[in-house]
Design a protein around this motif. Structure first.
Motif, PDB file in Angstrom:
ATOM      1  N   MET A 123      47.303  50.412  36.973  1.00  0.00           N
ATOM      2  CA  MET A 123      48.421  49.694  37.571  1.00  0.00           C
ATOM      3  C   MET A 123      49.439  49.295  36.515  1.00  0.00           C
ATOM      4  SD  MET A 123      46.698  45.981  38.491  1.00  0.00           S
ATOM      5  CE  MET A 123      48.258  45.207  38.945  1.00  0.00           C
ATOM      6  N   THR A 124      50.709  49.328  36.904  1.00  0.00           N
ATOM      7  CA  THR A 124      51.765  48.806  36.055  1.00  0.00           C
ATOM      8  C   THR A 124      52.064  47.377  36.495  1.00  0.00           C
ATOM      9  OG1 THR A 124      53.644  49.445  37.449  1.00  0.00           O
ATOM     10  CG2 THR A 124      52.756  51.125  35.957  1.00  0.00           C
ATOM     11  N   THR A 125      52.454  46.554  35.546  1.00  0.00           N
ATOM     12  CA  THR A 125      52.789  45.170  35.873  1.00  0.00           C
ATOM     13  C   THR A 125      53.648  44.570  34.767  1.00  0.00           C
ATOM     14  OG1 THR A 125      51.901  42.979  36.413  1.00  0.00           O
ATOM     15  CG2 THR A 125      50.675  44.279  34.811  1.00  0.00           C
ATOM     16  N   HIS A 126      54.452  43.585  35.154  1.00  0.00           N
ATOM     17  CA  HIS A 126      55.187  42.775  34.176  1.00  0.00           C
ATOM     18  C   HIS A 126      54.508  41.419  33.998  1.00  0.00           C
ATOM     19  CE1 HIS A 126      58.662  45.284  33.420  1.00  0.00           C
ATOM     20  NE2 HIS A 126      58.804  45.488  34.712  1.00  0.00           N
ATOM     21  N   ASP A 127      53.472  41.172  34.781  1.00  0.00           N
ATOM     22  CA  ASP A 127      52.815  39.870  34.812  1.00  0.00           C
ATOM     23  C   ASP A 127      51.649  39.870  33.824  1.00  0.00           C
ATOM     24  OD1 ASP A 127      51.343  37.580  35.429  1.00  0.00           O
ATOM     25  OD2 ASP A 127      51.838  37.691  37.561  1.00  0.00           O
ATOM     26  N   LEU A 128      51.836  39.208  32.679  1.00  0.00           N
ATOM     27  CA  LEU A 128      50.805  39.214  31.647  1.00  0.00           C
ATOM     28  C   LEU A 128      49.559  38.452  32.084  1.00  0.00           C
ATOM     29  CD1 LEU A 128      53.052  38.725  28.504  1.00  0.00           C
ATOM     30  CD2 LEU A 128      52.134  40.833  29.429  1.00  0.00           C
ATOM     31  N   ALA A 129      49.745  37.377  32.861  1.00  0.00           N
ATOM     32  CA  ALA A 129      48.584  36.644  33.375  1.00  0.00           C
ATOM     33  C   ALA A 129      47.777  37.529  34.318  1.00  0.00           C
ATOM     34  CB  ALA A 129      49.044  35.371  34.090  1.00  0.00           C
ATOM     35  N   GLU A 130      48.465  38.358  35.086  1.00  0.00           N
ATOM     36  CA  GLU A 130      47.789  39.303  35.980  1.00  0.00           C
ATOM     37  C   GLU A 130      46.951  40.285  35.172  1.00  0.00           C
ATOM     38  OE1 GLU A 130      49.384  41.145  39.848  1.00  0.00           O
ATOM     39  OE2 GLU A 130      50.257  42.366  38.247  1.00  0.00           O
ATOM     40  N   ALA A 131      47.529  40.800  34.094  1.00  0.00           N
ATOM     41  CA  ALA A 131      46.785  41.732  33.240  1.00  0.00           C
ATOM     42  C   ALA A 131      45.570  41.049  32.621  1.00  0.00           C
ATOM     43  CB  ALA A 131      47.706  42.275  32.147  1.00  0.00           C
ATOM     44  N   GLU A 132      45.728  39.793  32.198  1.00  0.00           N
ATOM     45  CA  GLU A 132      44.600  39.082  31.598  1.00  0.00           C
ATOM     46  C   GLU A 132      43.479  38.891  32.604  1.00  0.00           C
ATOM     47  OE1 GLU A 132      44.981  36.330  28.258  1.00  0.00           O
ATOM     48  OE2 GLU A 132      46.928  35.835  29.113  1.00  0.00           O
TER      49      GLU A 132
END
Length: 302
Positions: free
Chosen positions: A204-213
């Protein structure tokens, strides 16, 4: 180690390679977007792709789906060239795009029945509409027109459609953009449940760093068409080389200590006599900004 990394530990033994990208380059006319990019994603991994706007994240996804043709290099998804794959391939891949892909005037059940009839013909055991609506908690919305649903609910319907064929691979392009925190948390739970229940592979691509964490067993950071960092959240945090900060209160006085080994330092404290103990570690955001702000490939070009 994050909860997601711990959850995904068993997957790192690599059942097999699901996505293989070798020396991929792609240009729009004379404008290079992806440059000699290599990528391998193993079965069971949750890989989050980060990077500023315009670095090629969506272009990479479109190449993986076969909707764009590489300028050079090779791509294999589930062992196949996606540009030449048939219905059997698409039954094994679920897709959630950046924008809603529904017909706003259709009812929820009609949209999902249409997808099941058109796209799931090769799926060996496609889920029924009732089952996928139950999976995303929207059974009571089956007769609603899609235009009446909230943004979070419409995104959940996209996710339900992606789940219908029990896909081995889920590809999601910024699936939570614009969602409120409650809707985003719900979609995160659905993603994690998919990983836990079926050991699915997720890119998945995301700009949300908290989501990635929260979600990622592995993070890729892109800049100017290159992958400039690749590793677990923990490994990328440690890449900064910054120490953790331990703070505590003892005898009414606040103490601060920086250390590369906070757990070991805690054994030196009398935990029964202190309060307000906190450990602050380097964040993924700090790592991201340090890399994207001055990426290696840009240094070489200057």
């Amino acid at each position: 180690m994050t909860a997601m990394e711990n959850r995904m530990g068993r997957a790192n033994d690599a059942i097999g390679v699901v996505v293989a990208v070798d020396n991929l380059s792609f240009s729009y006319d004379t404008t290079p977007v992806l440059q000699e990019l290599d990528l391998s994603v193993n079965a069971g991994e949750v890989v989050c792709l980060l990077g500023p706007n315009g670095v090629g994240k969506t272009t990479l996804v479109e190449n993986l789906l076969g909707s764009l043709t590489p300028t050079s290099g090779a791509i294999r998804v589930l062992g196949l060239d996606p540009r030449r794959a048939g219905a059997e391939f698409w039954a094994r891949v679920g897709l959630v795009q950046q924008n809603w892909t529904d017909h706003a005037k259709w009812r929820v059940s009609d949209q999902l029945e249409w997808i099941r009839a058109i796209q799931m013909t090769a799926a060996p055991s496609a889920m029924g509409v009732t089952d996928v609506l139950d999976a995303v908690g929207l059974t009571n919305k089956a007769t609603y027109r899609l235009s009446r649903l909230s943004g979070g609910q419409r995104r959940a319907i996209d996710f339900a459609a992606a789940l219908m064929g029990h896909p081995e691979l889920l590809i999601m392009d910024e699936p939570t953009t614009g969602l409120d925190p409650v809707s985003k948390a719900h979609l995160h739970d659905l993603i994690l449940q998919r990983v836990d229940d079926d050991n699915a592979t997720i890119l998945m691509t995301t700009h949300d760093l908290a989501e990635a964490e929260r979600l990622a067993s592995r993070v890729l950071i892109m800049s100017r068409g290159h992958i400039i960092a690749d590793g677990s959240v923990t490994a990328l945090r440690e890449r900064l080389g910054h120490d953790a900060e331990v703070t505590w209160i003892q005898d009414g006085e606040r103490h601060v200590h920086t250390t590369a080994a906070p757990e070991r330092f805690l054994t030196q404290l009398d935990l029964g006599t202190i309060t307000g103990l906190t450990i602050t570690r380097p964040t993924l955001e700090e790592t991201y900004l340090s890399l994207v702000g001055n990426p290696p490939h840009e240094e070489q070009q200057s």
